[in-house]
Design a protein around this motif. Structure first.
Motif, mmCIF file in Angstrom:
data_model
loop_
_atom_site.group_PDB
_atom_site.id
_atom_site.type_symbol
_atom_site.label_atom_id
_atom_site.label_comp_id
_atom_site.label_asym_id
_atom_site.label_seq_id
_atom_site.Cartn_x
_atom_site.Cartn_y
_atom_site.Cartn_z
ATOM 1 N N UNK A 126 0.833 -1.206 0.000
ATOM 2 C CA UNK A 126 0.000 0.000 0.000
ATOM 3 C C UNK A 126 0.870 1.259 0.000
ATOM 4 N N UNK A 127 1.939 1.262 0.783
ATOM 5 C CA UNK A 127 2.827 2.416 0.815
ATOM 6 C C UNK A 127 3.453 2.685 -0.552
ATOM 7 N N UNK A 128 3.748 1.603 -1.298
ATOM 8 C CA UNK A 128 4.431 1.730 -2.585
ATOM 9 C C UNK A 128 3.469 1.732 -3.771
ATOM 10 N N UNK A 129 2.173 1.744 -3.507
ATOM 11 C CA UNK A 129 1.199 1.694 -4.590
ATOM 12 C C UNK A 129 1.381 2.892 -5.523
ATOM 13 N N UNK A 130 1.232 2.636 -6.827
ATOM 14 C CA UNK A 130 1.501 3.682 -7.820
ATOM 15 C C UNK A 130 0.561 4.869 -7.674
ATOM 16 N N UNK A 134 1.575 6.103 -0.064
ATOM 17 C CA UNK A 134 1.992 7.284 0.692
ATOM 18 C C UNK A 134 3.259 7.901 0.103
ATOM 19 N N UNK A 135 4.200 7.060 -0.346
ATOM 20 C CA UNK A 135 5.436 7.599 -0.918
ATOM 21 C C UNK A 135 5.165 8.393 -2.195
ATOM 22 N N UNK A 140 4.259 13.434 -5.256
ATOM 23 C CA UNK A 140 3.345 14.324 -5.979
ATOM 24 C C UNK A 140 3.245 15.681 -5.294
ATOM 25 N N UNK A 141 3.254 15.678 -3.964
ATOM 26 C CA UNK A 141 3.213 16.929 -3.225
ATOM 27 C C UNK A 141 4.446 17.785 -3.456
ATOM 28 N N UNK A 142 5.571 17.133 -3.796
ATOM 29 C CA UNK A 142 6.798 17.871 -4.091
ATOM 30 C C UNK A 142 6.899 18.252 -5.563
#
Length: 291
Positions: A126-130, A134-135, A140-142
């Motif tokens: 889930x953390x690495x989901x495209x 979360x990552x 995207x926020x950056x």
């Protein structure tokens, strides 16, 4: 009964267990690596043929084996320093007199070590989901493009390295923390009286005192990283484009997918040779550094 005979009687149960569960299987696997032991041999041992070094020669001519070895070496070279650095950094922070709630943080940082890999893999997928990971949300926020962490051949192995370091660094952290707590406080007080800075104390007091423990931790970590299997098996199944196939994963497929148990045994002993050579190199470098 003399003392020597009594000693042997006391250690006999342990020696018997080691012989039955370690020595005999290793010798059997070594003998199997010189045969064509396969699924037909499981049905009837008379189908086993001695083929000498053919398994080893065939292995050295298999491109997938070299790909698996390269992937494993990348994991070792990238993962071992990161894991040791994270372990040492966390141990130094927990050993600091300014740290609070040390028991809580020790437990929290060690918890991933004892957490089931399947549960860890579900969370990290889930953390690495495209799209929803979360990552990628942070990227995207950056203003950066999202990364297909587990589907892009360039990023699949670094993603597994990151997950493995997070899951396992707590074990070495506890060992190094015990080593830090065993360093006499007098050494630091003497260094402070001489005007040593915090960095100089770390370099000339802490690291030399931890050198034997760092050597042990590095050898154990390297051995564990050479045996990478569960993470790619759960996360990527060796993909994409075979970029996460490791030597142990290759051995598993040879032995339990294609039932070439003789070939799989040969893979195991080739891996042992690589681990043995790297361990000797680590010990020689450590002796040279401490000379």
């Amino acid at each position: 009964m003399n003392i020597t005979r009594a000693g042997w009687l006391f250690v006999a149960p342990a020696m018997l267990a080691i012989a039955v569960f370690f020595v005999v299987p290793v010798v059997a696997a070594l003998a199997m690596s010189f045969t064509d032991f396969d699924i037909y041999a499981l049905a009837d041992l008379r189908n086993v043929r001695f083929i000498g070094l053919s398994n080893y020669l065939q292995l050295l001519g298999t491109p997938l084996f070299w790909r698996a070895l390269a992937n494993t070496m990348f994991f070792v070279v990238a993962g071992v320093p990161l894991s040791i650095a994270a372990s040492l950094g966390a141990a130094l922070l927990l050993n600091s007199p300014l740290a609070r709630f040390k028991g809580f943080y020790r437990t929290a940082l060690f918890a991933p070590v004892v957490t089931t890999l399947v549960a860890v893999a579900v969370v990290w997928r889930y953390l690495l989901h495209t799209r929803y990971g979360l990552l990628n949300h942070a990227l995207t926020g950056l203003g950066l493009d999202p990364v297909d962490w587990l589907g892009d051949p360039r990023w699949a192995m670094p993603a597994i390295v990151l997950m493995s370091v997070w899951k396992n660094f707590g074990y070495n952290m506890i060992i190094l923390l015990a080593g830090l707590q065993a360093i006499p406080r007098d050494l630091y007080e003497a260094a402070e009286l001489e005007g040593a800075t915090a960095w100089q104390q770390l370099r000339h007091v802490t690291l030399p005192a931890l050198a034997p423990m760092l050597l042990m931790v590095s050898i154990l970590t390297m051995a564990g990283h050479f045996q990478l299997f569960a993470e790619p098996y759960v996360m990527t199944q060796g993909g994409p484009a075979q970029r996460t196939v490791t030597v142990l994963y290759f051995m598993y497929e040879e032995g339990f997918k294609w039932w070439s148990l003789g070939s799989a045994s040969a893979v195991a002993f080739v891996l042992f040779v690589f681990m043995f050579v790297f361990t000797l190199l680590q010990m020689r470098v450590s002796r040279s550094a401490n000379a």
